[in-house]
Design an enzyme around this catalytic site. Structure first.
Site, PDB file in Angstrom:
ATOM      1  N   LEU A 151       0.838  -1.199   0.000  1.00 26.12           N
ATOM      2  CA  LEU A 151       0.000   0.000   0.000  1.00 26.12           C
ATOM      3  C   LEU A 151       0.873   1.248   0.000  1.00 26.12           C
ATOM      4  O   LEU A 151       1.924   1.288   0.655  1.00 26.12           O
ATOM      5  CB  LEU A 151      -0.910  -0.001   1.228  1.00 26.12           C
ATOM      6  CG  LEU A 151      -2.056  -1.014   1.179  1.00 26.12           C
ATOM      7  CD1 LEU A 151      -2.634  -1.238   2.567  1.00 26.12           C
ATOM      8  CD2 LEU A 151      -3.143  -0.576   0.206  1.00 26.12           C
ATOM      9  N   HIS A 171       0.492 -11.514   8.986  1.00 21.39           N
ATOM     10  CA  HIS A 171       1.612 -11.954   8.141  1.00 21.39           C
ATOM     11  C   HIS A 171       2.103 -13.313   8.635  1.00 21.39           C
ATOM     12  O   HIS A 171       2.328 -13.498   9.839  1.00 21.39           O
ATOM     13  CB  HIS A 171       2.742 -10.919   8.212  1.00 21.39           C
ATOM     14  CG  HIS A 171       3.957 -11.316   7.431  1.00 21.39           C
ATOM     15  ND1 HIS A 171       4.029 -11.168   6.057  1.00 21.39           N
ATOM     16  CD2 HIS A 171       5.119 -11.895   7.812  1.00 21.39           C
ATOM     17  CE1 HIS A 171       5.205 -11.627   5.642  1.00 21.39           C
ATOM     18  NE2 HIS A 171       5.889 -12.064   6.684  1.00 21.39           N
ATOM     19  N   ASP A 200       4.488   2.497   7.268  1.00 23.20           N
ATOM     20  CA  ASP A 200       5.040   2.743   5.934  1.00 23.20           C
ATOM     21  C   ASP A 200       6.025   1.680   5.491  1.00 23.20           C
ATOM     22  O   ASP A 200       6.152   1.393   4.312  1.00 23.20           O
ATOM     23  CB  ASP A 200       5.741   4.105   5.920  1.00 23.20           C
ATOM     24  CG  ASP A 200       4.782   5.208   5.506  1.00 23.20           C
ATOM     25  OD1 ASP A 200       3.689   4.859   5.009  1.00 23.20           O
ATOM     26  OD2 ASP A 200       5.120   6.382   5.671  1.00 23.20           O
TER      27      ASP A 200
HETATM   28  C1  GAR Z   1      -2.694 -15.684   4.996  1.00 22.29           C
HETATM   29  O1  GAR Z   1      -1.946 -16.775   5.447  1.00 22.29           O
HETATM   30  C2  GAR Z   1      -2.009 -14.396   5.372  1.00 22.29           C
HETATM   31  O2  GAR Z   1      -1.247 -14.487   6.534  1.00 22.29           O
HETATM   32  C3  GAR Z   1      -1.121 -14.155   4.191  1.00 22.29           C
HETATM   33  O3  GAR Z   1      -1.851 -14.571   3.088  1.00 22.29           O
HETATM   34  C4  GAR Z   1      -2.708 -15.636   3.481  1.00 22.29           C
HETATM   35  C5  GAR Z   1      -4.072 -15.406   2.895  1.00 22.29           C
HETATM   36  O4  GAR Z   1      -4.834 -16.568   2.881  1.00 22.29           O
HETATM   37  N1  GAR Z   1      -0.757 -12.784   4.115  1.00 22.29           N
HETATM   38  C6  GAR Z   1       0.390 -12.350   3.621  1.00 22.29           C
HETATM   39  O5  GAR Z   1       1.237 -13.095   3.176  1.00 22.29           O
HETATM   40  C7  GAR Z   1       0.566 -10.853   3.632  1.00 22.29           C
HETATM   41  N2  GAR Z   1       1.891 -10.481   3.234  1.00 22.29           N
HETATM   42  P1  GAR Z   1      -6.372 -16.522   2.475  1.00 22.29           P
HETATM   43  O6  GAR Z   1      -6.475 -15.910   1.082  1.00 22.29           O
HETATM   44  O7  GAR Z   1      -6.839 -17.957   2.492  1.00 22.29           O
HETATM   45  O8  GAR Z   1      -7.080 -15.692   3.480  1.00 22.29           O
END
Ligand code: GAR
Length: 208
Positions: free
Chosen positions: A91, A107, A140
């Site tokens: 973002l 995360h 940020d």
């Molecule tokens: C989740 O495991 C979340 O922690 C990760 O993406 C996945 C989404 O799963 N987020 C990141 O990697 C953010 N950088 P979902 O589409 O099944 O909710």
């Protein structure tokens, strides 16, 4: 209850956990946005009678133009908080500043370890003994805002990306609705990169 908007890019199992806990929580999901039009998360939203908005980043010349448009779409919904749930785009600073203290992310690593993509691969490659997930305020700098809550688990010698991901996601589906509920019930405040829970500062490393 507080109004939340959820941003995602993919399958939306995290959104599903938030939807499932909504009846017993202090939040109402008033809209879901995806930068990927075919994200299954949009379908999950619609199944729960929540409006799912697709805003395809490919239709915009740059990040700033896309984020400005996203902001224009989100603002009329009057959200108290914006919740990232597998939103895989960085973002812009303008967007982050606009929702300062009101924007959180989950995360899949024990931050500050393994920022960015492919956290399971790097955990296995480095032979880490533990892995986990982190809920944090968005700042940020990528994956660096104040930490709200972490959950950890042991890495088994036989683990693969898939088995590790499955166990981490099961934990994410418990802790994210919990953290969002704390935020929306006023128990949790993010201030000057310190997180306060029930008016007490959290210890720097608070593992669940
Ligand atoms: C989740 O495991 C979340 O922690 C990760 O993406 C996945 C989404 O799963 N987020 C990141 O990697 C953010 N950088 P979902 O589409 O099944 O909710």
């Amino acid at each position: 209850s507080k109004r939340i908007v959820v941003l995602l890019s993919g399958n939306g199992s995290t959104l599903q956990a938030l939807i499932d806990q909504q009846p017993v929580s202090h939040y109402e999901i008033v809209g879901v946005f995806s930068n990927c039009p075919d994200a299954y998360g949009l379908q999950r939203a619609r199944n729960a009678h929540i409006t799912g908005h697709a805003v395809d980043h490919k239709n915009f010349p740059n990040r700033s133009a896309f984020d400005q448009h996203l902001l224009q779409k989100i603002n009329p919904l009057n959200p108290d908080y914006v919740v990232l749930a597998g939103y895989m785009r960085i973002l812009s600073s303008e967007f982050v500043q606009h929702f300062s203290g009101r924007l959180i992310n989950i995360h899949p690593s024990l931050l500050p370890k393994h920022k960015g993509l492919n956290t399971y691969q790097s955990t296995l490659a480095l032979g880490d003994r533990e892995h986990g997930t982190t809920v944090h305020f968005v700042s940020d700098e990528l994956d660096s805002g104040a930490i709200i809550l972490q959950a950890s688990l042991p890495v088994h010698p036989v683990d693969t990306v898939q088995t590790l991901e499955q166990r981490v996601k099961a934990m994410e589906h418990k802790i994210y609705p919990l953290a969002v509920d704390w935020l929306c019930s006023g128990r949790l405040i993010g201030k000057d990169s310190v997180v306060w829970l029930d008016n007490h500062p959290l210890p720097k490393q608070g593992y669940l």
